[in-house]
Design a protein around this motif. Structure first.
Motif, PDB file in Angstrom:
ATOM      1  N   LEU A  34      66.183   3.738  69.044  1.00  0.00           N
ATOM      2  CA  LEU A  34      66.606   3.681  68.109  1.00  0.00           C
ATOM      3  C   LEU A  34      66.480   2.631  67.208  1.00  0.00           C
ATOM      4  CD1 LEU A  34      68.288   7.631  69.318  1.00  0.00           C
ATOM      5  CD2 LEU A  34      65.861   6.980  68.762  1.00  0.00           C
ATOM      6  N   HIS A  36      68.188   1.956  63.351  1.00  0.00           N
ATOM      7  CA  HIS A  36      69.048   2.472  62.265  1.00  0.00           C
ATOM      8  C   HIS A  36      67.900   2.196  61.153  1.00  0.00           C
ATOM      9  CE1 HIS A  36      71.216  -1.314  61.635  1.00  0.00           C
ATOM     10  NE2 HIS A  36      71.436  -1.419  62.548  1.00  0.00           N
ATOM     11  N   SER A  44      74.569   2.321  63.604  1.00  0.00           N
ATOM     12  CA  SER A  44      73.827   3.405  65.553  1.00  0.00           C
ATOM     13  C   SER A  44      74.327   4.500  65.333  1.00  0.00           C
ATOM     14  CB  SER A  44      73.278   2.638  65.962  1.00  0.00           C
ATOM     15  OG  SER A  44      72.086   2.458  66.819  1.00  0.00           O
ATOM     16  N   ASN A  47      74.029   7.032  62.505  1.00  0.00           N
ATOM     17  CA  ASN A  47      72.103   7.310  62.023  1.00  0.00           C
ATOM     18  C   ASN A  47      72.246   7.945  63.378  1.00  0.00           C
ATOM     19  OD1 ASN A  47      69.904   5.099  60.184  1.00  0.00           O
ATOM     20  ND2 ASN A  47      71.659   6.225  59.820  1.00  0.00           N
ATOM     21  N   TRP A  48      72.406   7.785  63.936  1.00  0.00           N
ATOM     22  CA  TRP A  48      72.032   8.617  65.472  1.00  0.00           C
ATOM     23  C   TRP A  48      72.807   9.941  66.599  1.00  0.00           C
ATOM     24  CZ3 TRP A  48      66.965   8.493  63.774  1.00  0.00           C
ATOM     25  CH2 TRP A  48      66.740   7.181  63.663  1.00  0.00           C
ATOM     26  N   VAL A  51      71.667  12.647  67.666  1.00  0.00           N
ATOM     27  CA  VAL A  51      69.574  12.710  68.047  1.00  0.00           C
ATOM     28  C   VAL A  51      70.092  12.423  69.542  1.00  0.00           C
ATOM     29  CG1 VAL A  51      67.866  11.421  67.677  1.00  0.00           C
ATOM     30  CG2 VAL A  51      68.950  12.352  65.720  1.00  0.00           C
ATOM     31  N   ALA A  63      70.452   2.469  71.930  1.00  0.00           N
ATOM     32  CA  ALA A  63      70.397   2.385  70.304  1.00  0.00           C
ATOM     33  C   ALA A  63      70.892   1.166  70.011  1.00  0.00           C
ATOM     34  CB  ALA A  63      71.220   3.522  69.436  1.00  0.00           C
ATOM     35  N   ASN A 106      64.189   3.996  61.500  1.00  0.00           N
ATOM     36  CA  ASN A 106      64.073   5.178  60.444  1.00  0.00           C
ATOM     37  C   ASN A 106      64.393   3.624  59.015  1.00  0.00           C
ATOM     38  OD1 ASN A 106      65.646   6.587  58.182  1.00  0.00           O
ATOM     39  ND2 ASN A 106      68.096   6.063  59.055  1.00  0.00           N
ATOM     40  N   MET A 259      66.641  13.119  60.287  1.00  0.00           N
ATOM     41  CA  MET A 259      67.105  13.817  61.891  1.00  0.00           C
ATOM     42  C   MET A 259      68.763  14.303  61.458  1.00  0.00           C
ATOM     43  SD  MET A 259      68.547  10.840  60.162  1.00  0.00           S
ATOM     44  CE  MET A 259      70.119   8.806  59.816  1.00  0.00           C
TER      45      MET A 259
END
Length: 276
Positions: A34, A36, A44, A47-48, A51, A63, A106, A259
Motif C-alpha cells: 500500500l 500512501h 501510512s 491513510n490505510w 484497510v 504499508a 493512493n 478508502m
C-alpha cells in the motif's frame, strides 16, 4: 499490525539505502504493498488504518512511509521525486524478499505504482489506482491547497475540507490530530521542500508517459470519488482509456478519501479483486 505502542510506527528496513518505517499485517502467498498519498503530516497508518486489517485477513500487507513522510528516514541529500519513491518501494521488496507484489496507490502513491509497474512489470501482480496521479491534468485549487500547506490548525482544517465530501469526517478533532502530526520535527521541512511553487511542474513530474502506460498488461482496478476536489475524476477516466486491462469504479458522495469515506465498499472491492 505494528510492533510499537504508537500505531504509526511499525518495523524498520533499509530500502534502497533509506531506513524505512513500514506496517505489516497478515500472511499468505500474495503480498499487497500500500502506497500512501502526499498530504501534510501523512503517514501510512493515517491513510490505510481502515484497510490493512481487512486485507490482512487474506493477504500479506506491507504499508511503508515514503521517504520524506511519516517515520521513515529523511536523508539530507535525498532528491524527492517519483523515481526516488519508486526505487524505495522496489528496495523494500528486495530487502523483505518479495519477488512480486500487487500495488495499491493512493493519489501520489498511484503515480509511484504506475512508475514501478512500467519499469518493473515482472515485479507487479495486480494494480489498484485510487484517486491517482500519473497522467497530466491542470492542477486543482484543492491540490494547490494541499501542497502549499503552511502549519496551523486553521490551514489544516482548510486542507481537510478539500479531502472529504462528508462534513462529518471533517471535524476539529481530526484537524487537531493531523495538525499536530504535521509539526513533528522534520515533517514540515521535508514536505515544503517537495512541491514548491509553481506547482503545476510537480503534477507533470509525477506523470508516466502515456505510451508506457498503454503497454501495461496488469489487471488494474481504478477507483475514484466523484466529488474529488484534489485529483479530478477525469484522470481516472484517462487511465481507464490507457490501461487495456483496467476497470473503473466511481463512488458517489465521495471525495479524495475513497478508502475512508466508502471504506466498506473499498475493502470489499479490493478483497474481491485480489481474490479473483
Amino acid at each position: 499490525m505494528t510492533t510499537t505502542e504508537k500505531p504509526e510506527i511499525g518495523a524498520t528496513a533499509i530500502a534502497n539505502g533509506i531506513s524505512t518505517n513500514y506496517l505489516e499485517g497478515g500472511s499468505g502467498d500474495q503480498t499487497i504493498v500500500l502506497i500512501h498519498g502526499s498530504g501534510p503530516g501523512v503517514t501510512s497508518y493515517a491513510n490505510w488504518r481502515l484497510v490493512i486489517p481487512t486485507l490482512a485477513e487474506k493477504f500479506r500487507v506491507i504499508a511503508p512511509d515514503m521517504v520524506g513522510f511519516g517515520y521513515s528516514e529523511r536523508p539530507d541529500n535525498v532528491a524527492y521525486g517519483v523515481q526516488t519513491w519508486a526505487d524505495q518501494v522496489i528496495g523494500l521488496m528486495d530487502t523483505l524478499g518479495i519477488a512480486k507484489a500487487s500495488l495499491v496507490g493512493n493519489s501520489f502513491g498511484g503515480a509511484i505504482a504506475l512508475r514501478i509497474a512500467t519499469q518493473h512489470p515482472d515485479r507487479v501482480d495486480k494494480l489498484v489506482l485510487m484517486g491517482s496521479m500519473g497522467v497530466e491534468f491542470p492542477i486543482t485549487e484543492g491540490l494547490e491547497r494541499v501542497w502549499g500547506y503552511e502549519p496551523s490548525f486553521e490551514n489544516m482544517r482548510k486542507v481537510l475540507d478539500v479531502f472529504a465530501y462528508s462534513r462529518e469526517l471533517v471535524n476539529d478533532e481530526l484537524a487537531q490530530v493531523r495538525y499536530e502530526g504535521s509539526i513533528q520535527p522534520g515533517f514540515q521541512e521535508a514536505f515544503s521542500a517537495m512541491f514548491p511553487a509553481p506547482r503545476q511542474r510537480w503534477v507533470e513530474a509525477m506523470c508516466t508517459p502515456e505510451d508506457e502506460i498503454r503497454k501495461l498488461p496488469h489487471k488494474t482496478l481504478i477507483v475514484h470519488g466523484r466529488e474529488d476536489q484534489v485529483i479530478p475524476v477525469q484522470t481516472s477516466l484517462r487511465l481507464m482509456e490507457l490501461i487495456d486491462n483496467g476497470d473503473l469504479s466511481v463512488y458517489s458522495h465521495c471525495g479524495h478519501w475513497s478508502m475512508i469515506e466508502r471504506n466498506a465498499d473499498f475493502n470489499r472491492a479490493l478483497t474481491e479483486f485480489f481474490s479473483s
